[in-house]
Motif scaffolding. Structure first.
Motif, PDB file in Angstrom:
ATOM      1  N   ARG A   1      -8.556  -3.901 -16.514  1.00 43.91           N
ATOM      2  CA  ARG A   1      -7.216  -4.432 -16.314  1.00 43.91           C
ATOM      3  C   ARG A   1      -6.438  -3.577 -15.313  1.00 43.91           C
ATOM      4  O   ARG A   1      -5.717  -4.095 -14.460  1.00 43.91           O
ATOM      5  N   ILE A   2      -6.577  -2.260 -15.426  1.00 42.76           N
ATOM      6  CA  ILE A   2      -5.901  -1.363 -14.486  1.00 42.76           C
ATOM      7  C   ILE A   2      -6.451  -1.561 -13.074  1.00 42.76           C
ATOM      8  O   ILE A   2      -5.702  -1.523 -12.088  1.00 42.76           O
ATOM      9  N   ALA A   3      -7.762  -1.758 -12.964  1.00 39.03           N
ATOM     10  CA  ALA A   3      -8.374  -1.979 -11.653  1.00 39.03           C
ATOM     11  C   ALA A   3      -7.770  -3.202 -10.971  1.00 39.03           C
ATOM     12  O   ALA A   3      -7.500  -3.191  -9.762  1.00 39.03           O
ATOM     13  N   GLU A   4      -7.566  -4.265 -11.730  1.00 40.24           N
ATOM     14  CA  GLU A   4      -6.971  -5.474 -11.168  1.00 40.24           C
ATOM     15  C   GLU A   4      -5.543  -5.228 -10.713  1.00 40.24           C
ATOM     16  O   GLU A   4      -5.112  -5.704  -9.654  1.00 40.24           O
ATOM     17  N   GLN A   5      -4.797  -4.468 -11.500  1.00 44.59           N
ATOM     18  CA  GLN A   5      -3.412  -4.177 -11.145  1.00 44.59           C
ATOM     19  C   GLN A   5      -3.324  -3.291  -9.903  1.00 44.59           C
ATOM     20  O   GLN A   5      -2.488  -3.512  -9.021  1.00 44.59           O
ATOM     21  N   LEU A   6      -4.184  -2.268  -9.836  1.00 45.46           N
ATOM     22  CA  LEU A   6      -4.155  -1.389  -8.673  1.00 45.46           C
ATOM     23  C   LEU A   6      -4.605  -2.131  -7.422  1.00 45.46           C
ATOM     24  O   LEU A   6      -4.061  -1.920  -6.333  1.00 45.46           O
ATOM     25  N   ARG A   7      -5.606  -2.996  -7.552  1.00 46.71           N
ATOM     26  CA  ARG A   7      -6.023  -3.810  -6.411  1.00 46.71           C
ATOM     27  C   ARG A   7      -4.852  -4.629  -5.875  1.00 46.71           C
ATOM     28  O   ARG A   7      -4.606  -4.678  -4.665  1.00 46.71           O
ATOM     29  N   ALA A   8      -4.112  -5.258  -6.777  1.00 47.16           N
ATOM     30  CA  ALA A   8      -2.962  -6.052  -6.366  1.00 47.16           C
ATOM     31  C   ALA A   8      -1.904  -5.166  -5.705  1.00 47.16           C
ATOM     32  O   ALA A   8      -1.270  -5.574  -4.719  1.00 47.16           O
ATOM     33  N   GLY A   9      -1.716  -3.957  -6.241  1.00 46.46           N
ATOM     34  CA  GLY A   9      -0.732  -3.053  -5.652  1.00 46.46           C
ATOM     35  C   GLY A   9      -1.108  -2.636  -4.245  1.00 46.46           C
ATOM     36  O   GLY A   9      -0.254  -2.606  -3.342  1.00 46.46           O
ATOM     37  N   ILE A  10      -2.380  -2.303  -4.034  1.00 43.27           N
ATOM     38  CA  ILE A  10      -2.825  -1.891  -2.695  1.00 43.27           C
ATOM     39  C   ILE A  10      -2.722  -3.054  -1.717  1.00 43.27           C
ATOM     40  O   ILE A  10      -2.245  -2.899  -0.582  1.00 43.27           O
ATOM     41  N   GLN A  11      -3.139  -4.238  -2.146  1.00 44.21           N
ATOM     42  CA  GLN A  11      -3.119  -5.384  -1.248  1.00 44.21           C
ATOM     43  C   GLN A  11      -1.721  -5.916  -0.992  1.00 44.21           C
ATOM     44  O   GLN A  11      -1.519  -6.689  -0.047  1.00 44.21           O
ATOM     45  N   SER A  12      -0.756  -5.510  -1.810  1.00 44.83           N
ATOM     46  CA  SER A  12       0.623  -5.933  -1.562  1.00 44.83           C
ATOM     47  C   SER A  12       1.264  -5.140  -0.430  1.00 44.83           C
ATOM     48  O   SER A  12       2.299  -5.548   0.110  1.00 44.83           O
ATOM     49  N   LEU A  13       0.653  -4.010  -0.062  1.00 43.67           N
ATOM     50  CA  LEU A  13       1.170  -3.217   1.047  1.00 43.67           C
ATOM     51  C   LEU A  13       0.806  -3.876   2.372  1.00 43.67           C
ATOM     52  O   LEU A  13      -0.241  -4.510   2.495  1.00 43.67           O
ATOM     53  N   SER A  14       1.631  -3.698   3.347  1.00 44.14           N
ATOM     54  CA  SER A  14       1.350  -4.291   4.649  1.00 44.14           C
ATOM     55  C   SER A  14       0.127  -3.641   5.283  1.00 44.14           C
ATOM     56  O   SER A  14      -0.137  -2.449   5.083  1.00 44.14           O
ATOM     57  N   GLY A  15      -0.602  -4.426   6.035  1.00 43.48           N
ATOM     58  CA  GLY A  15      -1.771  -3.892   6.715  1.00 43.48           C
ATOM     59  C   GLY A  15      -1.420  -2.809   7.707  1.00 43.48           C
ATOM     60  O   GLY A  15      -2.264  -1.975   8.064  1.00 43.48           O
ATOM     61  N   GLY A  16      -0.174  -2.800   8.134  1.00 46.45           N
ATOM     62  CA  GLY A  16       0.254  -1.783   9.096  1.00 46.45           C
ATOM     63  C   GLY A  16       0.168  -0.375   8.542  1.00 46.45           C
ATOM     64  O   GLY A  16      -0.045   0.575   9.301  1.00 46.45           O
TER      65      GLY A  16
END
Length: 244
Positions: A123-138
């Motif tokens: 569950r934490i892995a899914e949340q952290l994945r979402a957090g990282i991908q919410s950051l801009s690619g820049g």
């Protein structure tokens, strides 16, 4: 007929011994906190690793992380505990298997913490994945443009922001670990729900002990909530979720 509440059983000695039922509840609180914190540390470490794996450009590593999440998130935690207790030792070499089955210290505690930790890690892995991908690619590109390696970009640029973003759901997960610790009674961890069953069988004071145990779980979960909320306030970044 109205129910007659009687709390005096808390101070009764257990079967002629020196320990009272109140003493066993205090001990159970300690075991609940211990197994919950151990499971939380396991979940945070493994969940972070798997969450990062799922955002890496290497599709094979990402697929491995995705497989972990799908497996551990979709199998009931009670089943996973039994797998850790009865199946995993059978897969080990003979000497290690015999040690795990007969001589391993705190076998029930280790099994409960590992099962709860690996389940929560998905569950934490899914949340952290979402957090990282919410950051801009820049942000990733800027880190690489500055000469950082990919690992350094994660360490110094992406993860510090991603963890701040996902602190609110991590707070819920920390509280869930404490509440889910009740399931570890099934593998012999002497935590609060285990003692609830024991005391209820010996005293038949179901409502009283249920109120006490439920209240203790609520207090522990609330304490975890306050701790994580304090961390959120101290680490928040204006404009992101954890700052609201």
């Amino acid at each position: 007929m109205s129910y007659h509440w009687d709390w005096s059983f808390l101070f009764q000695n257990i079967m002629g011994g020196d320990e009272t039922y109140l003493d066993t509840l205090v001990s159970a609180v300690g075991w609940t906190v211990a197994v919950s914190l151990t499971a939380w540390i396991i979940a945070l470490v493994i969940g972070s690793i798997v969450g990062i794996m799922r955002t890496l450009p290497n599709r094979y590593i990402a697929a491995l992380g995705n497989a972990y999440v799908e497996i551990f998130r979709n199998i009931p935690i009670l089943v996973q505990l039994f797998v850790w207790m009865f199946v995993v030792p059978e897969l080990m070499p003979h000497d290690l298997k015999m040690w795990m089955k007969q001589d391993m210290p705190a076998k029930e505690f280790i099994t409960g913490a590992l099962g709860l930790g690996w389940f929560t890690a998905a569950r934490i892995a899914e949340q952290l994945r979402a957090g990282i991908q919410s950051l801009s690619g820049g942000q990733r590109n800027a880190g690489l443009a500055m000469g950082f390696t990919l690992a350094q970009t994660y360490r110094y640029v992406l993860l510090p922001m991603a963890y701040r973003i996902v602190l609110p759901p991590l707070t819920s997960e920390f509280m869930n670990v404490i509440k889910n610790s009740a399931v570890t009674y099934a593998v012999g961890v002497i935590e609060l729900f285990y003692q609830f069953n024991q005391i209820n069988e010996e005293t038949s004071r179901s409502l009283e002990i249920l109120v006490i145990v439920g209240g203790l779980y609520a207090i522990l979960a609330y304490a975890a909530n306050r701790l994580m909320t304090t961390i959120e306030k101290r680490t928040r970044v204006p404009g992101f979720i954890a700052s609201k």
